[in-house]
Scaffold this motif. Structure first.
Motif, PDB file in Angstrom:
ATOM      1  N   GLY A 117      -0.515   0.058  -4.179  1.00  0.00           N
ATOM      2  CA  GLY A 117      -0.733   1.480  -3.877  1.00  0.00           C
ATOM      3  C   GLY A 117      -1.854   1.694  -2.878  1.00  0.00           C
ATOM      4  O   GLY A 117      -2.396   0.747  -2.311  1.00  0.00           O
ATOM      5  N   GLY A 118      -2.177   2.976  -2.671  1.00  0.00           N
ATOM      6  CA  GLY A 118      -3.277   3.346  -1.765  1.00  0.00           C
ATOM      7  C   GLY A 118      -2.787   3.623  -0.369  1.00  0.00           C
ATOM      8  O   GLY A 118      -1.803   3.029   0.068  1.00  0.00           O
ATOM      9  N   HIS A 164       0.782  -1.246   0.000  1.00  0.00           N
ATOM     10  CA  HIS A 164       0.000   0.000   0.000  1.00  0.00           C
ATOM     11  C   HIS A 164       0.815   1.299   0.000  1.00  0.00           C
ATOM     12  O   HIS A 164       0.627   2.165   0.877  1.00  0.00           O
ATOM     13  CB  HIS A 164      -0.987  -0.012   1.177  1.00  0.00           C
ATOM     14  N   GLY A 165       1.702   1.419  -0.968  1.00  0.00           N
ATOM     15  CA  GLY A 165       2.387   2.697  -1.182  1.00  0.00           C
ATOM     16  C   GLY A 165       3.395   3.079  -0.117  1.00  0.00           C
ATOM     17  O   GLY A 165       3.845   4.229  -0.073  1.00  0.00           O
ATOM     18  N   VAL A 168       3.144   4.876  -4.563  1.00  0.00           N
ATOM     19  CA  VAL A 168       2.701   3.775  -5.430  1.00  0.00           C
ATOM     20  C   VAL A 168       3.703   3.485  -6.546  1.00  0.00           C
ATOM     21  O   VAL A 168       4.034   2.322  -6.819  1.00  0.00           O
ATOM     22  CB  VAL A 168       1.271   4.045  -5.993  1.00  0.00           C
ATOM     23  N   THR A 187      -4.616   7.958  -5.806  1.00  0.00           N
ATOM     24  CA  THR A 187      -3.679   6.927  -6.285  1.00  0.00           C
ATOM     25  C   THR A 187      -3.831   6.708  -7.792  1.00  0.00           C
ATOM     26  O   THR A 187      -2.838   6.553  -8.504  1.00  0.00           O
ATOM     27  CB  THR A 187      -3.907   5.606  -5.507  1.00  0.00           C
ATOM     28  N   ARG A 230      -2.020   9.570  -9.380  1.00  0.00           N
ATOM     29  CA  ARG A 230      -0.567   9.570  -9.198  1.00  0.00           C
ATOM     30  C   ARG A 230       0.117   8.423  -9.948  1.00  0.00           C
ATOM     31  O   ARG A 230       1.243   8.570 -10.420  1.00  0.00           O
ATOM     32  CB  ARG A 230      -0.246   9.494  -7.698  1.00  0.00           C
TER      33      ARG A 230
END
Ligand SMILES: [Fe+2]
Length: 238
Positions: free
Chosen positions: A38-39, A10-11, A44, A94, A97
């Motif tokens: 990601g998130g 998660h990033g 991410v 996300t 990005r």
């Protein structure tokens, strides 16, 4: 054979760095990840690049699929309206990005990875063998575990998604939730990984909790315009 598995990053590039260093120190033969790149935390692209550069194979999580396909919703569960709103903000952030290269990486991930190691068959997937957004919690009944084992057609299953680590042995099968590297939800803010040591048909496992600079990532969350709520969740491991 020694295998390290990284769940739900998660990033969080700092937590991933700590996880990777631990896996190297413990002389693992292979490293895998369980998706949800990601998130929540902002890195991410950096996480996707790190995994690709270090040849860390892994599976596709619900968050990877929905970011990669530019879906409306991340496919995550929420407990109340406020959480739903925060999750929506984080998801849209996300999607914006993530670069094209990152999205291609996310979409290239397989739903599951299976292999034979010594005398056991291992299956890795994000949440369950057939659905990437179902919460497979420790308190499900044994019947559920065994139905999943039949679907996975494996002796050892390693998965994530709930961000809460556990191991259960039922009917000769081994079920391991690897927890979360970058966003633990079991009240411990340290990164979590699982190490497997397989000899013949014996599967030993160990959960490692790894300290890293949580505060640096928490402030990067806020600086990048993501909800401060995510920074608090990270600090508290929830
Ligand atoms: Fe996740």
């Amino acid at each position: 054979m020694r295998i390290a598995v990284f769940g739900d990053i998660h990033g969080n590039i700092d937590a991933l760095g700590a996880a990777y260093r631990a896996a190297i120190e413990r002389k693992t033969d292979r490293i895998y990840h369980l998706g949800d790149i990601g998130g929540y935390a902002p890195f991410v692209n950096e996480v996707a690049e790190f995994l690709a550069e270090h040849n860390i194979e892994g599976v596709q999580g619900n968050y990877d699929e929905t970011v990669g396909k530019d879906k409306e919703h991340c496919g995550c569960r929420h407990e109340n309206e406020m959480q739903a709103e925060m999750m929506g903000l984080g998801f849209n952030w996300t999607k914006k990005r993530a670069t094209q290269k990152t999205k291609e990486y996310l979409l290239s991930l397989p739903f599951r990875i299976t292999f034979t190691c010594e005398d056991v068959n291992i299956a890795l997937f994000h949440a369950t063998p057939t659905k990437n957004n179902l919460y497979w919690t420790e308190d499900r009944d044994n019947g559920f575990f065994l139905r999943m084992a039949a679907k996975a057609d494996a002796d050892v299953m390693v998965y994530g998604h709930t961000h809460k680590p556990y191991r259960k042995d039922i009917g000769g099968k081994v079920f391991i939730n690897a927890g979360s590297v970058g966003k633990p939800r079991d009240g411990d803010s340290r990164a979590c990984i699982v190490l497997l040591e397989i000899k013949g048909r014996t599967v030993a496992s160990e959960f490692l909790r790894l300290p890293y600079d949580v505060e640096r990532v928490a402030s990067a969350i806020v600086k990048n315009g993501l909800p401060g709520y995510f920074a608090d969740m990270l600090r508290e491991g929830r």
